[in-house]
Scaffold this motif. Structure first.
Motif, short mmCIF file in Angstrom:
data_model
loop_
_atom_site.label_atom_id
_atom_site.label_comp_id
_atom_site.label_asym_id
_atom_site.label_seq_id
_atom_site.Cartn_x
_atom_site.Cartn_y
_atom_site.Cartn_z
N CYS A 13 44.29 44.74 26.85
CA CYS A 13 44.62 43.40 27.36
C CYS A 13 45.82 43.50 28.30
O CYS A 13 46.88 43.99 27.90
N ILE A 14 45.66 43.03 29.53
CA ILE A 14 46.76 43.11 30.50
C ILE A 14 47.39 41.74 30.75
O ILE A 14 48.31 41.63 31.58
N GLY A 15 46.92 40.70 30.04
CA GLY A 15 47.55 39.39 30.16
C GLY A 15 46.56 38.25 30.15
O GLY A 15 45.37 38.44 29.87
N LEU A 16 47.07 37.07 30.47
CA LEU A 16 46.26 35.86 30.46
C LEU A 16 45.99 35.36 31.88
O LEU A 16 46.85 35.44 32.76
N VAL A 17 44.78 34.85 32.09
CA VAL A 17 44.45 34.12 33.31
C VAL A 17 43.81 32.81 32.87
O VAL A 17 43.38 32.66 31.73
N TYR A 18 43.73 31.85 33.80
CA TYR A 18 43.33 30.50 33.42
C TYR A 18 42.08 30.01 34.12
O TYR A 18 41.76 28.82 34.05
N GLY A 19 41.37 30.91 34.74
CA GLY A 19 40.12 30.51 35.37
C GLY A 19 39.70 31.50 36.44
O GLY A 19 40.51 32.28 36.96
N LEU A 20 38.40 31.47 36.76
CA LEU A 20 37.83 32.31 37.81
C LEU A 20 37.44 31.42 38.98
O LEU A 20 36.61 30.52 38.83
N ILE A 21 38.05 31.65 40.13
CA ILE A 21 37.69 30.90 41.33
C ILE A 21 36.45 31.49 41.98
O ILE A 21 35.59 30.77 42.47
N GLY A 22 36.32 32.81 41.94
CA GLY A 22 35.13 33.42 42.51
C GLY A 22 35.32 34.88 42.84
O GLY A 22 36.36 35.48 42.55
N LYS A 23 34.30 35.44 43.47
CA LYS A 23 34.29 36.85 43.87
C LYS A 23 34.05 36.91 45.37
O LYS A 23 33.18 36.22 45.90
N ILE A 24 34.84 37.73 46.06
CA ILE A 24 34.72 37.82 47.51
C ILE A 24 34.75 39.29 47.96
O ILE A 24 35.26 40.15 47.26
N LYS A 25 34.20 39.51 49.13
CA LYS A 25 34.34 40.79 49.85
C LYS A 25 34.65 40.43 51.29
O LYS A 25 33.83 39.82 51.98
N VAL A 26 35.84 40.80 51.77
CA VAL A 26 36.28 40.35 53.09
C VAL A 26 35.94 41.35 54.19
O VAL A 26 36.12 41.04 55.37
N HIS A 27 35.48 42.52 53.82
CA HIS A 27 35.11 43.55 54.80
C HIS A 27 33.95 44.35 54.22
O HIS A 27 33.94 44.65 53.03
N PRO A 28 32.96 44.70 55.04
CA PRO A 28 31.80 45.43 54.53
C PRO A 28 32.15 46.72 53.81
O PRO A 28 31.43 47.14 52.89
N ASP A 29 33.25 47.37 54.21
CA ASP A 29 33.64 48.65 53.60
C ASP A 29 34.70 48.49 52.52
O ASP A 29 35.20 49.48 52.01
N ASP A 30 35.02 47.25 52.17
CA ASP A 30 36.06 47.01 51.17
C ASP A 30 35.42 46.75 49.81
O ASP A 30 34.21 46.54 49.69
N ASP A 31 36.25 46.77 48.75
CA ASP A 31 35.78 46.48 47.40
C ASP A 31 35.57 44.98 47.21
O ASP A 31 36.18 44.15 47.90
N TRP A 32 34.71 44.63 46.26
CA TRP A 32 34.64 43.26 45.80
C TRP A 32 35.95 42.93 45.09
O TRP A 32 36.58 43.79 44.49
N ARG A 33 36.36 41.67 45.17
CA ARG A 33 37.61 41.24 44.54
C ARG A 33 37.39 39.92 43.81
O ARG A 33 36.63 39.06 44.26
N LEU A 34 38.08 39.79 42.67
CA LEU A 34 38.06 38.54 41.91
C LEU A 34 39.29 37.71 42.25
O LEU A 34 40.39 38.25 42.35
N ILE A 35 39.09 36.41 42.45
CA ILE A 35 40.21 35.50 42.60
C ILE A 35 40.36 34.77 41.27
O ILE A 35 39.48 34.02 40.85
N LEU A 36 41.48 35.02 40.60
CA LEU A 36 41.73 34.48 39.26
C LEU A 36 42.96 33.57 39.28
O LEU A 36 43.91 33.83 40.03
N ILE A 37 42.94 32.53 38.48
CA ILE A 37 44.08 31.62 38.38
C ILE A 37 45.13 32.27 37.49
O ILE A 37 44.89 32.53 36.31
N LYS A 38 46.30 32.52 38.06
CA LYS A 38 47.39 33.16 37.33
C LYS A 38 48.28 32.14 36.64
O LYS A 38 48.72 32.35 35.50
N GLN A 39 48.58 31.05 37.32
CA GLN A 39 49.44 30.01 36.76
C GLN A 39 48.88 28.64 37.11
O GLN A 39 48.38 28.44 38.23
N LYS A 40 48.99 27.73 36.16
CA LYS A 40 48.54 26.36 36.36
C LYS A 40 49.57 25.41 35.78
O LYS A 40 50.44 25.81 34.99
#
Length: 233
Positions: free
Chosen positions: A44-71
């Motif tokens: 466990c590396i900590g708490l998050v408060y929601g998932l906004i979504g998954k994005i890839k901003v460049h064809p050669d880049d990794d997928w990334r999760l956008i997570l809510i850190k603070q609310k």
């Protein structure tokens, strides 16, 4: 919800449900909460408060999760439904690389006895600045073509988009959500017969699609075959 890191996955764990995010392929899979015991050495590396979504901003880049850190709670509707403002997000790469320090809130279960100062920065900027940040992101992503680029150029591009995303969510005071209430539909419409007939559906299926702005970032979960885990997450 708790964020776990294992050898092959990042896992969002919320009671009876969990979302497994593969660090190799970037795929998402909803599972039952107790299946976390099947993960390889989850930490466990900590708490998050929601998932906004998954994005890839460049064809050669990794997928990334956008997570809510603070609310923060900004109010309630009908007494029972709390409304939250997104104060900070983290953008988590789905890759084999070790995660950077995100300074997440500590989990009382796995970080018992450890204290961490909790400070929330709430800096407001004008709506025009939010629009400019979004235009920068959209313009950059529209101009990306699926061809081999110089590594430094790619890294510079990805870093720029990540910075603009952070600014958009952190500095704009413009992103709100509720875990139990449909913010996209007026109270008058919610009391209509047509709306009431859909009350048995998951919340994301009740909302007005015109204002479900991050639907494309959650499309993999929406299309998931497994139920009810995917709908609940």
């Amino acid at each position: 919800m708790q964020l776990f890191q294992s050898e092959d996955h990042y896992i969002l764990h919320d009671g009876e449900f969990s979302l497994w995010c593969c660090r190799q392929s970037g795929s998402l899979e909803a599972k039952k909460g107790d299946e976390i015991c099947l993960a390889w050495n989850p930490v466990c590396i900590g708490l998050v408060y929601g998932l906004i979504g998954k994005i890839k901003v460049h064809p050669d880049d990794d997928w990334r999760l956008i997570l809510i850190k603070q609310k923060s709670v900004v109010g309630s509707v009908l007494d029972d439904h709390q409304i939250y403002k997104v104060n900070k997000v983290i953008i988590l790469p789905l890759s084999d690389a070790d995660p950077q320090e995100f300074d997440l809130d500590l989990c009382n279960v796995h970080h018992f006895g450890i204290r961490k100062p909790k400070t929330i920065s709430q800096t407001g900027i004008q709506q025009k600045q939010l629009q400019n940040a979004w235009k920068t992101i959209k313009s950059g992503m529209d101009n990306v073509k699926p061809k081999k680029k110089d590594v430094k150029d790619k890294e510079k591009f990805v870093r720029r988009i990540m910075e603009e995303l952070q600014k958009m969510f952190t500095d704009s005071d413009s992103f709100y959500y509720s875990e139990t209430f449909d913010l996209t539909t007026s109270l008058q419409r919610q009391h209509s017969e047509g709306y009431q007939s859909n009350k048995h559906l998951p919340l994301w299926q009740q909302v007005d699609p015109r204002f479900f702005w991050n639907r494309h970032m959650l499309d993999e979960l929406i299309q998931a075959d497994r139920e009810p885990e995917a709908s609940t997450m």
